[in-house]
Design a protein around this motif. Structure first.
Motif, PDB file in Angstrom:
ATOM      1  N   ASN A  39     -11.704 -33.525  -2.309  1.00  0.00           N
ATOM      2  CA  ASN A  39     -11.330 -32.514  -3.399  1.00  0.00           C
ATOM      3  C   ASN A  39     -11.728 -33.003  -4.795  1.00  0.00           C
ATOM      4  OD1 ASN A  39     -10.522 -30.908  -1.502  1.00  0.00           O
ATOM      5  ND2 ASN A  39      -8.200 -31.366  -2.175  1.00  0.00           N
ATOM      6  N   SER A  68      -4.042 -37.762  -8.200  1.00  0.00           N
ATOM      7  CA  SER A  68      -4.204 -36.184  -7.508  1.00  0.00           C
ATOM      8  C   SER A  68      -2.657 -35.691  -7.463  1.00  0.00           C
ATOM      9  CB  SER A  68      -5.043 -36.455  -6.431  1.00  0.00           C
ATOM     10  OG  SER A  68      -3.973 -36.787  -5.176  1.00  0.00           O
ATOM     11  N   VAL A 279     -10.965 -25.808  -3.502  1.00  0.00           N
ATOM     12  CA  VAL A 279     -11.203 -26.629  -4.346  1.00  0.00           C
ATOM     13  C   VAL A 279     -12.448 -27.196  -4.358  1.00  0.00           C
ATOM     14  CG1 VAL A 279     -10.528 -29.261  -5.265  1.00  0.00           C
ATOM     15  CG2 VAL A 279      -8.753 -27.833  -3.874  1.00  0.00           C
ATOM     16  N   GLY A 281     -15.188 -30.068  -6.261  1.00  0.00           N
ATOM     17  CA  GLY A 281     -15.072 -31.172  -7.065  1.00  0.00           C
ATOM     18  C   GLY A 281     -16.552 -31.625  -7.181  1.00  0.00           C
ATOM     19  N   THR A 303     -11.937 -32.942  -9.886  1.00  0.00           N
ATOM     20  CA  THR A 303     -12.116 -31.769  -9.754  1.00  0.00           C
ATOM     21  C   THR A 303     -12.233 -30.687 -10.777  1.00  0.00           C
ATOM     22  OG1 THR A 303      -9.686 -31.352 -10.238  1.00  0.00           O
ATOM     23  CG2 THR A 303     -10.028 -31.945  -7.624  1.00  0.00           C
ATOM     24  N   ASP A 306      -9.192 -25.854  -8.976  1.00  0.00           N
ATOM     25  CA  ASP A 306      -7.943 -26.625  -8.017  1.00  0.00           C
ATOM     26  C   ASP A 306      -6.975 -25.272  -8.024  1.00  0.00           C
ATOM     27  OD1 ASP A 306      -5.777 -27.599  -6.631  1.00  0.00           O
ATOM     28  OD2 ASP A 306      -6.266 -29.695  -7.265  1.00  0.00           O
TER      29      ASP A 306
END
Length: 324
Positions: A39, A68, A279, A281, A303, A306
């Motif tokens: 992600n 995260s 998500v 990234g 990211t 999200d």
């Protein structure tokens, strides 16, 4: 396209002058690389499934720092929670001949430490120790002939297609009284395909440009002793990884990295959490090919979309690889 994740081969007298990549799946430390790594825009990494000579052996040391809102088992936390992870992993990979095609077999032994913080500043008990051991392999089916070092040096690359499988075993440190653990207390299986288009006259450093696509699905077993419940289930997590790489010269190369993940909703004791994710990234990687088969690689990712919260997940990863 085949082998394993992110290791460039050294001189022809050692193995070849080409690029060897060793497989490090998105399940590096109890899921830090299944949810977080992917992600945050890193994923398996660029040149993760390139052709390499049969007989190549590589030892890789990987260091990861990630911030995260994902638990180490790959499930999303509360939107108010943050998880900070520092991890190290040791990986061994060997390239073999399977029916005339190159294949890479690998094992990963991870260690990690993790801390969690709620939005109100309350810190959760930390956890550290051995992570979930990972075993797996990648087999090239198209554009992945089993070559010796001499043949490999003269091989002109093109389109490649292979299949990838990684199994994470519940070997890591786990305490159900803690909300954050290094181990997952469950197995997970990741399956996918690796597609690549190589542009260049050979696989020698300084001559390779590539476009890589890797669709994956992660399937999770049940955790029958989760924190705050009796059974934690998780839906499959689907992902697509893309890398565009280029050799700047014989020593340095770089890549633009992008990943997409969707799904992965959890259910605790039959109650759905409605925490499935979507998500996107992005990231970048810089690599260096050094003498005597030693290679360095640095990746950064974060990211840009999200659904869980407004935090920007970020990951830093360093790899040191030695080709034998």
């Amino acid at each position: 396209m085949i082998t394993a994740n992110n290791t460039m081969a050294g001189h022809a007298t050692r193995q070849s002058t080409g690029i060897v990549n060793l497989l490090l799946g998105p399940v590096l430390v109890a899921g830090i690389l299944s949810a977080g790594n992917a992600n945050a825009g890193v994923g398996d990494g660029p040149r993760a499934y390139q052709l390499a000579p049969v007989g190549t052996e590589v030892v890789t040391v990987i260091g990861v720092r990630q911030n995260s809102n994902y638990n180490l088992d790959g499930s999303p936390t509360s939107p108010a929670a943050r998880v900070e992870v520092t991890a190290m992993a040791f990986q061994y990979t060997r390239v073999i001949d399977v029916g005339g095609n190159a294949a890479g077999l690998f094992a990963v032994l991870p260690f990690a430490g993790a801390d969690g913080t709620l939005l109100n500043g309350a810190r959760q008990p930390s956890s550290e120790g051995l992570g979930d051991v990972i075993v797996g392999g990648v087999v090239g089916l198209i554009g992945s002939p089993a070559l010796n070092p001499k043949e490999f040096g003269a091989y002109k690359p093109g389109f490649g297609f292979g299949i990838v499988g990684k199994l994470a075993l519940p070997t890591g440190e786990y305490d159900s009284s803690k909300a954050i653990n290094i181990g997952t207390n469950r197995w997970s299986l990741q399956l996918g395909t690796a597609l690549s288009w190589q542009f260049g006259d050979s696989m020698r450093p300084g001559e390779v440009t590539s476009l890589e696509l890797t669709p994956m699905v992660s399937i999770y077993g049940d955790n029958e002793d989760p924190n705050g419940g009796n059974v934690l289930e998780q839906d499959p997590l689907y992902g697509l990884e893309m890398h565009v790489t280029h050799d700047f010269n014989r020593m340095f190369w770089g890549a633009f990295d992008a990943v997409y993940s969707a799904g992965g909703a959890t259910t605790l004791d039959g109650v759905a959490a409605s925490d499935d994710v979507e998500v996107i990234g992005v990231g970048f990687t810089i690599g260096a090919t050094l003498p005597r088969g030693t290679n360095l690689e640095f990746s950064y990712g974060e990211t840009i979309k999200d659904d869980l919260d407004s935090y920007d997940d970020a990951i830093y990863r360093i790899k040191i690889k030695q080709v034998f």
